[in-house]
Design a protein around this motif. Structure first.
Motif, PDB file in Angstrom:
ATOM      1  N   CYS A   1      -3.522   4.772  -4.140  1.00 27.71           N
ATOM      2  CA  CYS A   1      -4.882   4.367  -3.780  1.00 27.71           C
ATOM      3  C   CYS A   1      -5.862   5.460  -4.178  1.00 27.71           C
ATOM      4  CB  CYS A   1      -5.000   4.071  -2.287  1.00 27.71           C
ATOM      5  SG  CYS A   1      -4.705   5.491  -1.194  1.00 27.71           S
TER       6      CYS A   1
ATOM      7  N   VAL B   1      -3.085   4.547 -12.832  1.00 28.72           N
ATOM      8  CA  VAL B   1      -1.990   3.960 -12.064  1.00 28.72           C
ATOM      9  C   VAL B   1      -0.662   4.217 -12.766  1.00 28.72           C
ATOM     10  CG1 VAL B   1      -0.976   1.815 -11.184  1.00 28.72           C
ATOM     11  CG2 VAL B   1      -3.454   2.187 -11.023  1.00 28.72           C
TER      12      VAL B   1
ATOM     13  N   VAL C   1       0.071  -0.817  -5.019  1.00 27.97           N
ATOM     14  CA  VAL C   1      -1.241  -0.318  -5.445  1.00 27.97           C
ATOM     15  C   VAL C   1      -2.289  -0.981  -4.567  1.00 27.97           C
ATOM     16  CG1 VAL C   1      -2.911  -0.140  -7.327  1.00 27.97           C
ATOM     17  CG2 VAL C   1      -0.455   0.018  -7.816  1.00 27.97           C
ATOM     18  N   GLU C   2      -3.201  -0.184  -4.027  1.00 29.97           N
ATOM     19  CA  GLU C   2      -4.236  -0.702  -3.132  1.00 29.97           C
ATOM     20  C   GLU C   2      -5.612  -0.334  -3.675  1.00 29.97           C
ATOM     21  OE1 GLU C   2      -7.161  -0.368   0.246  1.00 29.97           O
ATOM     22  OE2 GLU C   2      -6.473   1.131  -1.198  1.00 29.97           O
TER      23      GLU C   2
ATOM     24  N   ILE D   1      -4.777  -3.582 -14.095  1.00 34.29           N
ATOM     25  CA  ILE D   1      -3.916  -3.014 -13.055  1.00 34.29           C
ATOM     26  C   ILE D   1      -2.881  -4.042 -12.613  1.00 34.29           C
ATOM     27  CG2 ILE D   1      -3.848  -2.034 -10.726  1.00 34.29           C
ATOM     28  CD1 ILE D   1      -6.658  -0.898 -11.244  1.00 34.29           C
ATOM     29  N   ARG D   2      -3.277  -5.313 -12.541  1.00 28.48           N
ATOM     30  CA  ARG D   2      -2.325  -6.376 -12.211  1.00 28.48           C
ATOM     31  C   ARG D   2      -1.165  -6.398 -13.209  1.00 28.48           C
ATOM     32  NH1 ARG D   2      -0.433  -9.169  -8.211  1.00 28.48           N
ATOM     33  NH2 ARG D   2       1.373  -8.091  -9.061  1.00 28.48           N
TER      34      ARG D   2
ATOM     35  N   CYS E   1       1.139  -3.591 -12.444  1.00 34.34           N
ATOM     36  CA  CYS E   1       1.948  -3.924 -11.259  1.00 34.34           C
ATOM     37  C   CYS E   1       3.081  -4.884 -11.624  1.00 34.34           C
ATOM     38  CB  CYS E   1       1.069  -4.535 -10.178  1.00 34.34           C
ATOM     39  SG  CYS E   1      -0.093  -3.378  -9.398  1.00 34.34           S
TER      40      CYS E   1
ATOM     41  N   PHE F   1       0.253  -5.589  -5.092  1.00 38.08           N
ATOM     42  CA  PHE F   1      -1.155  -5.306  -5.353  1.00 38.08           C
ATOM     43  C   PHE F   1      -1.962  -5.869  -4.189  1.00 38.08           C
ATOM     44  CE2 PHE F   1      -4.592  -5.592  -8.941  1.00 38.08           C
ATOM     45  CZ  PHE F   1      -5.124  -4.381  -8.521  1.00 38.08           C
ATOM     46  N   HIS F   2      -2.565  -4.969  -3.398  1.00 35.58           N
ATOM     47  CA  HIS F   2      -3.333  -5.373  -2.212  1.00 35.58           C
ATOM     48  C   HIS F   2      -4.798  -5.017  -2.377  1.00 35.58           C
ATOM     49  CE1 HIS F   2      -4.608  -6.132   1.862  1.00 35.58           C
ATOM     50  NE2 HIS F   2      -4.972  -4.863   2.014  1.00 35.58           N
TER      51      HIS F   2
ATOM     52  N   PHE G   1      -4.488 -10.691  -7.004  1.00 36.08           N
ATOM     53  CA  PHE G   1      -3.881  -9.919  -5.919  1.00 36.08           C
ATOM     54  C   PHE G   1      -2.784 -10.696  -5.191  1.00 36.08           C
ATOM     55  CE2 PHE G   1      -7.928  -7.854  -6.585  1.00 36.08           C
ATOM     56  CZ  PHE G   1      -7.594  -6.504  -6.480  1.00 36.08           C
TER      57      PHE G   1
END
Length: 341
Positions: free
Chosen positions: A79, A116, A134-135, A156-157, A160, A167-168, A192
């Motif tokens: 994060c 990330v 990952v937040e 970022i997705r 992940c 992914f939050h 997400f």
């Protein structure tokens, strides 16, 4: 005139919201028999294109539940260094889930997919924590209400997906971002795994957040909520406020954003202001040229009936909201232009 600009959590329910609360049809939510909270959960799940949603008394409890759903003790969460889950949730990531945070040096609370990638611990290197989640926070509170670039979130997705990470989204002020960027809830639902949204900040409800997510994760959310002390009964009175807010208080967020931007312009023009964080939504963070004058600055406004938030080291925060009227704004701007330090 009394004006409170410390946060958008200081609002009171409007008459229309109170009427909706008083006439709500309620039942026992522990038995899932409260039709109003069920309706709110179903509506938000549908808005984000997810199968399930669950009402929580606070955004912190919703975030803490999400972290626990994604991780096991000893794991690590990536994060930003200014993330709410790290600074303002009482150390809950470690206490509730037994996980650590790997903090990224983002820009106004936002980082990149490349960062990330660099932060992920090798899964076969057993000396380091296993990276599992990952937040991100949108808008970023300590970043001055900044809005993420949605294209970066999609990148970022992909990271992940490649690395089997959850992914939050801490979407406490996601409604502000949606209005400011003209984005949709469906867009976010596709990116997400879990999303927490707050009803008691920009939307003006007295209490409440909702966690929304995929079936495989959310099936245990109600158990975690119970463990954290979140079993509720006739909570439909609160859920009714949320339904009313979704119908009446989302589009008006643009007014809060405009007022905040006007504040930022005036602050930038004052000789004793060192820096104003770019204003995108309803949060204005600025820094005094002489940090030791923070108390004097706050006292000046207090004497005029205006409350601000001091963040320490000469940094201050203003937050516009539902109860901050046009007449209050005119008065505040007059006071602001007349400040002498």
């Amino acid at each position: 005139m009394k004006i409170d600009l410390r946060s958008d959590t200081v609002t009171k329910p409007t008459k229309g919201m109170l009427d909706a609360m008083l006439t709500a049809q309620v039942g026992d939510d522990v038995y899932k028999e409260d039709e109003t909270v069920n309706a709110l959960e179903e509506r938000l799940a549908k808005l984000f294109g997810k199968p399930k949603a669950l009402f929580f008394p606070t955004g912190t409890m919703a975030n803490q539940t999400a972290i626990k759903l994604h991780t096991n003790p000893g794991d690590q969460v990536i994060c930003d260094k200014d993330a709410h889950i790290y600074h303002y949730e009482g150390g809950g990531v470690s206490f509730n889930s037994g996980v650590s945070c790997k903090l990224l040096e983002g820009n106004h609370g936002m980082f990149t997919a490349e960062q990330v990638i660099d932060a992920i611990n090798p899964p076969d290197f057993y000396h380091s924590p296993l990276t599992k989640l990952v937040e991100v926070e949108n808008t970023a509170n300590r970043g001055g209400g900044s809005c993420w670039d949605f294209e970066e979130l999609k990148k970022i997705r992909t990271v992940c997906n490649t690395n089997q990470l959850g992914f939050h989204l801490d979407g406490a002020r996601l409604w502000n971002a949606l209005v400011a960027k003209n984005e949709t809830t469906q867009d976010y639902g596709q990116v997400f795994d879990t999303i927490s949204v707050c009803l008691s900040k920009g939307l003006g409800c007295p209490i409440g957040s909702v966690l929304i997510g995929d079936e495989n994760l959310m099936q245990n959310a109600i158990r975690i909520r119970k463990i954290l002390g979140g079993g509720m009964r006739q909570v439909g009175y609160l859920a009714a406020a949320g339904l009313y807010a979704l119908d009446n208080h989302v589009e008006r967020l643009a007014d809060d954003h405009q007022k905040a931007k006007e504040m930022g312009v005036v602050l930038q023009s004052l000789p004793f202001i060192k820096k104003v964080v770019p204003v995108e939504t309803n949060i204005v963070i600025f820094e005094l040229a002489e940090r030791e004058k923070e108390a004097k600055f706050l006292n000046y406004f207090s004497e005029k009936g205006i409350r601000l938030s001091g963040m320490g080291s000469g940094k201050l925060r203003l937050v516009t909201h539902l109860d901050y009227t046009d007449s209050m704004h005119d008065y505040f701007m007059t006071v602001l232009r007349g400040v002498k330090l």
